[in-house]
Design a protein around this motif. Sequence first.
Motif, PDB file in Angstrom:
ATOM      1  N   THR A   8      47.311  25.933  35.627  1.00 55.11           N
ATOM      2  CA  THR A   8      48.131  26.748  34.736  1.00 55.11           C
ATOM      3  C   THR A   8      49.415  27.117  35.464  1.00 55.11           C
ATOM      4  O   THR A   8      49.527  26.932  36.683  1.00 55.11           O
ATOM      5  N   SER A   9      50.370  27.695  34.728  1.00 55.89           N
ATOM      6  CA  SER A   9      51.632  28.070  35.355  1.00 55.89           C
ATOM      7  C   SER A   9      51.416  29.143  36.420  1.00 55.89           C
ATOM      8  O   SER A   9      52.204  29.291  37.326  1.00 55.89           O
ATOM      9  N   GLU A  10      50.294  29.909  36.288  1.00 53.77           N
ATOM     10  CA  GLU A  10      50.038  30.942  37.288  1.00 53.77           C
ATOM     11  C   GLU A  10      49.803  30.320  38.662  1.00 53.77           C
ATOM     12  O   GLU A  10      49.884  30.992  39.675  1.00 53.77           O
ATOM     13  N   ASP A  11      49.456  29.043  38.703  1.00 51.08           N
ATOM     14  CA  ASP A  11      49.205  28.396  39.983  1.00 51.08           C
ATOM     15  C   ASP A  11      50.516  28.235  40.774  1.00 51.08           C
ATOM     16  O   ASP A  11      50.504  28.037  41.978  1.00 51.08           O
ATOM     17  N   PRO A  21      37.368  25.915  41.442  1.00 54.07           N
ATOM     18  CA  PRO A  21      37.247  27.282  40.938  1.00 54.07           C
ATOM     19  C   PRO A  21      37.587  28.323  42.003  1.00 54.07           C
ATOM     20  O   PRO A  21      38.172  29.359  41.692  1.00 54.07           O
ATOM     21  N   LEU A  22      37.283  28.035  43.284  1.00 57.03           N
ATOM     22  CA  LEU A  22      37.595  29.010  44.334  1.00 57.03           C
ATOM     23  C   LEU A  22      39.100  29.167  44.479  1.00 57.03           C
ATOM     24  O   LEU A  22      39.646  30.275  44.487  1.00 57.03           O
ATOM     25  N   THR A  23      39.807  28.011  44.566  1.00 59.10           N
ATOM     26  CA  THR A  23      41.267  28.058  44.710  1.00 59.10           C
ATOM     27  C   THR A  23      41.883  28.774  43.515  1.00 59.10           C
ATOM     28  O   THR A  23      42.759  29.641  43.651  1.00 59.10           O
ATOM     29  N   GLN A  24      41.385  28.410  42.332  1.00 55.16           N
ATOM     30  CA  GLN A  24      41.913  28.989  41.105  1.00 55.16           C
ATOM     31  C   GLN A  24      41.727  30.523  41.097  1.00 55.16           C
ATOM     32  O   GLN A  24      42.647  31.275  40.782  1.00 55.16           O
ATOM     33  N   THR A  25      40.529  30.968  41.494  1.00 52.11           N
ATOM     34  CA  THR A  25      40.241  32.406  41.513  1.00 52.11           C
ATOM     35  C   THR A  25      41.138  33.127  42.504  1.00 52.11           C
ATOM     36  O   THR A  25      41.737  34.164  42.181  1.00 52.11           O
ATOM     37  N   MET A  26      41.272  32.566  43.719  1.00 47.51           N
ATOM     38  CA  MET A  26      42.096  33.216  44.739  1.00 47.51           C
ATOM     39  C   MET A  26      43.556  33.301  44.280  1.00 47.51           C
ATOM     40  O   MET A  26      44.222  34.312  44.461  1.00 47.51           O
ATOM     41  N   LEU A  28      44.661  33.345  41.200  1.00 44.57           N
ATOM     42  CA  LEU A  28      44.795  34.312  40.097  1.00 44.57           C
ATOM     43  C   LEU A  28      44.791  35.739  40.627  1.00 44.57           C
ATOM     44  O   LEU A  28      45.587  36.576  40.197  1.00 44.57           O
ATOM     45  N   LEU A  29      43.883  36.007  41.560  1.00 44.55           N
ATOM     46  CA  LEU A  29      43.806  37.363  42.118  1.00 44.55           C
ATOM     47  C   LEU A  29      45.121  37.726  42.790  1.00 44.55           C
ATOM     48  O   LEU A  29      45.652  38.830  42.626  1.00 44.55           O
ATOM     49  N   ARG A  30      45.668  36.743  43.532  1.00 42.91           N
ATOM     50  CA  ARG A  30      46.925  36.989  44.254  1.00 42.91           C
ATOM     51  C   ARG A  30      48.094  37.123  43.274  1.00 42.91           C
ATOM     52  O   ARG A  30      48.878  38.062  43.342  1.00 42.91           O
ATOM     53  N   HIS A  31      48.154  36.177  42.343  1.00 49.34           N
ATOM     54  CA  HIS A  31      49.260  36.151  41.373  1.00 49.34           C
ATOM     55  C   HIS A  31      49.366  37.463  40.592  1.00 49.34           C
ATOM     56  O   HIS A  31      50.458  37.974  40.349  1.00 49.34           O
ATOM     57  N   HIS A  32      48.200  38.008  40.213  1.00 49.10           N
ATOM     58  CA  HIS A  32      48.210  39.241  39.408  1.00 49.10           C
ATOM     59  C   HIS A  32      48.015  40.491  40.256  1.00 49.10           C
ATOM     60  O   HIS A  32      47.864  41.580  39.714  1.00 49.10           O
ATOM     61  N   ASN A  33      47.979  40.285  41.571  1.00 52.73           N
ATOM     62  CA  ASN A  33      47.822  41.404  42.500  1.00 52.73           C
ATOM     63  C   ASN A  33      46.591  42.253  42.146  1.00 52.73           C
ATOM     64  O   ASN A  33      46.668  43.474  42.038  1.00 52.73           O
ATOM     65  N   LEU A  34      45.476  41.555  41.932  1.00 55.30           N
ATOM     66  CA  LEU A  34      44.261  42.234  41.461  1.00 55.30           C
ATOM     67  C   LEU A  34      43.374  42.652  42.614  1.00 55.30           C
ATOM     68  O   LEU A  34      43.246  41.923  43.602  1.00 55.30           O
ATOM     69  N   ARG A  35      42.760  43.815  42.442  1.00 47.69           N
ATOM     70  CA  ARG A  35      41.734  44.225  43.391  1.00 47.69           C
ATOM     71  C   ARG A  35      40.390  44.114  42.677  1.00 47.69           C
ATOM     72  O   ARG A  35      40.265  44.590  41.539  1.00 47.69           O
ATOM     73  N   VAL A  36      39.423  43.458  43.347  1.00 49.43           N
ATOM     74  CA  VAL A  36      38.117  43.262  42.714  1.00 49.43           C
ATOM     75  C   VAL A  36      37.415  44.610  42.545  1.00 49.43           C
ATOM     76  O   VAL A  36      37.387  45.411  43.482  1.00 49.43           O
ATOM     77  N   GLN A  42      31.997  42.856  39.597  1.00 49.62           N
ATOM     78  CA  GLN A  42      32.898  41.691  39.596  1.00 49.62           C
ATOM     79  C   GLN A  42      32.645  40.777  40.788  1.00 49.62           C
ATOM     80  O   GLN A  42      33.101  41.042  41.904  1.00 49.62           O
ATOM     81  N   HIS A  43      31.889  39.735  40.535  1.00 47.93           N
ATOM     82  CA  HIS A  43      31.649  38.666  41.512  1.00 47.93           C
ATOM     83  C   HIS A  43      31.952  37.379  40.763  1.00 47.93           C
ATOM     84  O   HIS A  43      31.178  36.957  39.900  1.00 47.93           O
ATOM     85  N   PHE A  44      33.102  36.792  41.063  1.00 47.85           N
ATOM     86  CA  PHE A  44      33.570  35.663  40.256  1.00 47.85           C
ATOM     87  C   PHE A  44      32.911  34.369  40.719  1.00 47.85           C
ATOM     88  O   PHE A  44      32.778  34.124  41.922  1.00 47.85           O
ATOM     89  N   LEU A  45      32.533  33.557  39.759  1.00 46.92           N
ATOM     90  CA  LEU A  45      31.863  32.293  40.066  1.00 46.92           C
ATOM     91  C   LEU A  45      32.896  31.297  40.604  1.00 46.92           C
ATOM     92  O   LEU A  45      33.899  31.017  39.945  1.00 46.92           O
ATOM     93  N   VAL A  46      32.640  30.765  41.790  1.00 44.22           N
ATOM     94  CA  VAL A  46      33.628  29.860  42.404  1.00 44.22           C
ATOM     95  C   VAL A  46      32.999  28.508  42.771  1.00 44.22           C
ATOM     96  O   VAL A  46      33.550  27.776  43.566  1.00 44.22           O
ATOM     97  N   ASP A  47      31.852  28.200  42.201  1.00 40.62           N
ATOM     98  CA  ASP A  47      31.165  26.949  42.520  1.00 40.62           C
ATOM     99  C   ASP A  47      31.128  26.079  41.262  1.00 40.62           C
ATOM    100  O   ASP A  47      30.444  26.411  40.283  1.00 40.62           O
TER     101      ASP A  47
END
Length: 310
Positions: A8-11, A21-26, A28-36, A42-47
């Motif tokens: 996505t453009s967020e990448d 999924p791991l790269t994508q999650t990391m 997204l978290l960084r792009h939106h400055n999110l704290r888990v 909140q345990h995001f599936l990365v496998d």
Amino acid sequence: MGLRTKQTSEDGRHSTRAPSPLTQTMRLLRHHNLRVRKRLGQHFLVDGDVLERIITSAELTPTDLVIEIGPGLGVLTKQLAQQAGWVIAMELDNTLAAILKQRMAPYRNVTIINEDVLKIDPAALLETQKAKFPPEINSTGYKVVANLPYYITAPTLRYYLESSAKPEMMVVMVQKEVAEEIMAKPGRLSLLSISIQLYGEPTLITRVPAHSFYPAPKVDSAILKIIVYPQPSVNIADNENFFRVIRAGFSSARKQIGNSLAQGLGLPKVETLSLLAKAGIDAQRRAQTLTLKEWERLGQTFSTYRVEAS
Ligand code: SAM
């Protein structure tokens, strides 16, 4: 091989290789400055392999209606949108729900609802949403597919299984110990296993190690599939009374059933023993050894007592 996800453009890059999924999650978290928010489970599936296993277990078709509980960043939601006919995803976290609405905008068959799953009755939800479904969607039967927030696993399963609009199938990620407890056979039954086995047949699809999530939880998980029966597996005329008796029976699981029922229901011991004899249950047995059929008999016998006594 695991499922691939579209970039996505967020990448922030334009590459033909889909990120894991791991790269994508990391990203997204960084792009939106999110704290888990661990408080919200909140345990995001990365496998990717685990994601694929969830999707194949759900046996999705283009006419399927799916309710997803806790879509988070949408790793599962995207796959559901691609393979099912319609997806309703309920997310409590306002920030995640807003991000997800943006991310899922290209999919015309997804509704994101920013609510607490336990506050929206499934029958009312389907009623308010059904005008949006295209005609081919089978809205009488639906599937629940979710990587559940663990702090509300048992209430969520019961909420859906006891609803007047039950799903036909649930494929859910739960804590490994919870999955094993739900799968228990007589001898090791509990209030939880009875509440699930009463409504459906559970199968443990696979165990899932903690490192399949970011951040990794402290415990391992498992994918559980429940095929929901059209009718409960035993005859319960009065759901409230049935569970009142079971709760009393398990109130002190190490005690003999004669003692725990007398204490839990506040009945004289002599009455309790006579009701147990009437139901054909040995008063010295422990609650966890009783089968569902035996609980059915106890529910019926003790409800008669309540009527006679009142
Ligand atoms: N589905 C995503 C995945 O697999 O990566 C996230 C799963 S995470 C285990 C659980 C999700 O449920 C989180 O996004 C959390 O914010 C959400 N959640 C927690 N409590 C909720 C509730 N009461 N109702 C709806 N969603 C909830």
